[in-house]
Scaffold this active site. Structure first.
Site, short mmCIF file in Angstrom:
data_model
loop_
_atom_site.label_atom_id
_atom_site.label_comp_id
_atom_site.label_asym_id
_atom_site.label_seq_id
_atom_site.Cartn_x
_atom_site.Cartn_y
_atom_site.Cartn_z
N ARG A 90 10.78 -4.09 -6.56
CA ARG A 90 10.89 -2.84 -5.81
C ARG A 90 11.53 -1.75 -6.66
O ARG A 90 11.10 -0.59 -6.63
CB ARG A 90 11.70 -3.06 -4.53
N ASN A 144 5.16 -5.13 3.96
CA ASN A 144 4.56 -3.89 3.49
C ASN A 144 3.71 -4.11 2.24
O ASN A 144 3.94 -5.05 1.49
CB ASN A 144 5.68 -2.88 3.16
N CYS A 164 5.27 -2.47 12.58
CA CYS A 164 6.21 -1.61 11.87
C CYS A 164 7.27 -1.15 12.87
O CYS A 164 7.00 -1.08 14.08
CB CYS A 164 5.49 -0.40 11.27
N HIS A 194 3.02 4.09 8.03
CA HIS A 194 3.79 5.00 7.17
C HIS A 194 3.06 6.31 6.90
O HIS A 194 3.35 6.99 5.92
CB HIS A 194 4.18 4.31 5.86
N TYR A 244 8.13 9.13 6.41
CA TYR A 244 7.35 8.89 5.19
C TYR A 244 6.46 10.09 4.84
O TYR A 244 5.99 10.20 3.71
CB TYR A 244 6.48 7.63 5.35
#
Length: 421
Positions: A90, A144, A164, A194, A244
């Site tokens: 990440r 995700n 989500c 998102h 987002y």
């Protein structure tokens, strides 16, 4: 009822456990299996999980295993909450795109594509194991990028619904501002995972009074601050975008900001270390306050609601989920995966009708859906050219030189996770 959580060693898990304990009448779990390859994390997380169940007098049994096949055997539902490559991957997703002047983020842009490429093959392997072991089990995907992963699962014929926590987070926030119970708040939630907007906030149900104008007038500053957006954006749109959307509406500003501070992944890694130390305390028998800063707020309530509806009659009949479009947004293919209100039951999720969308929203949804098509193709078939095309199609990239540079960086940083590289 037996549930399995793949990725059960996640620091998220106590949030899930707390929800299972509090909402046991809605979702009566007899056995909960936490599945994770990291045995050391499993030991810490499962210890706290059992103490939470005991404190709240939940009679369910919690077991652990590093063996996926054993963990999902006979499960009625399997929750996926895994992160391939962990926080280290990440951190890369959030940093190397900045070298090309593009946003670094774990679920959208180039970083989001990298995560999809790492994740889709792993999730599909897990899903095949579930199907061989127990073909009737539902798969609930919280991994995700949820939209792409859910589409991969559905396209492969699995019984899957994507989940989500963005919508339930807004529902709870608006309920507090309106001083009503959350169940009284119905969202006109439309978009992709998102990439969504709250076009209306209704009291009492889908046909209730739309109080969104009142919310924006009385609480616009607080809402904009939570979104980390200029209030002018919210006022001009007259709707509440997902946070987002900040990466789209203020891309260059975000890139400059991200270049001046540690990545979110670095912050979360430090937080996870502290949380795991807390989980090892035998006196701790509730989720710690620090977990709220980790992310995933209200994930447990959403997961319980969805599982209860898929497995019986305990959940809400209408929920915001990720599922096949099937005509709800007529400008998208039926097999696109969208995030909208859907009717959920034992047969799965069916999107409710969506009013015609302003081109301002429909255009971006269509653009990102096209990118997701190409991203899934790259995840399934591999190859530098497919990665390049997906990046070029993404509205946060869209320039040849950017896509070229990002393609090389993505492959270099993820080679160990890409079988074809």
């Amino acid at each position: 009822m037996k549930l399995a959580v793949v990725g059960g060693g996640s620091t998220y898990t106590p949030e899930l456990i707390d929800g299972f304990a509090r909402l046991r009448d809605t979702l009566p779990i007899e056995e909960l299996v936490l599945v994770d390859p990291a045995a050391d994390r499993l030991e810490l997380v499962s210890g706290l999980a059992r103490r939470i169940f005991a404190k709240q007098d939940h009679a369910g049994k919690i077991t652990t295993t590093t063996d996926i096949d054993a963990g999902v055997a006979d499960a009625d539902a399997v929750l996926l909450q895994l992160r391939v490559g962990g926080q280290a991957a990440r951190n890369q997703d959030e940093t190397w795109p900045l070298e090309c002047g593009c946003v670094g983020q774990e679920t959208t842009g180039a970083g989001g594509l990298a995560k999809a490429l790492r994740t889709v093959p792993v999730v599909l392997d897990i899903a095949e194991r579930v199907r061989r072991t127990n073909p009737d089990a539902w798969i609930i995907d919280f991994t995700n990028p949820v939209g792409i992963v859910t589409r991969a699962l559905l396209q492969a014929g699995h019984k899957a619904v994507g989940l989500c926590n963005v919508a339930i987070g807004f529902q709870r926030k608006f309920a507090r501002l309106l001083e009503v119970e959350p169940g009284q708040v119905h969202l006109d939630h439309v978009g992709l995972n998102h990439l969504s907007w709250e076009l209306g906030v209704r009291l009492g149900g889908p046909d209730g009074e739309n109080v969104l104008p009142k919310l924006l007038a009385e609480h616009g500053d607080a809402i904009a601050d939570d979104l980390r957006m200029d209030r002018r954006i919210v006022d001009r749109l007259g709707v509440v975008p997902s946070y987002y959307l900040r990466y789209f509406y203020a891309h260059d500003e975000v890139v400059r900001e991200l270049g001046t501070k540690p990545s979110r992944a670095a912050e979360v890694a430090a937080m996870e270390k502290e949380l795991l130390e807390m989980y090892g305390d035998p006196a701790l028998d509730e989720k710690p306050e620090l977990l709220a800063k980790r992310g995933g707020a209200f994930y447990s309530e959403a997961a319980v609601d969805l599982a209860a509806s898929l497995l019986g009659d305990g959940g809400s009949p209408v929920q915001v989920v990720n599922t096949y479009n099937n005509g709800a947004l007529p400008f998208l293919p039926d097999d696109a995966v969208i995030e909208v209100q859907a009717r959920v039951g034992r047969d799965g999720a069916t999107p409710l009708a969506v009013p015609a969308l302003d081109p301002l929203y429909a255009g971006l949804i269509a653009n990102v859906t096209a990118y997701e098509d190409l991203a899934l193709e790259a995840a399934l078939r591999g190859g530098r050219d497919r990665v390049f095309k997906a990046l070029l199609a993404h509205p946060l990239i869209g320039q040849f030189d950017y896509a070229e540079g990002l393609t090389d960086r993505l492959i270099a940083h993820n080679r160990e996770h890409l079988a074809w590289a």
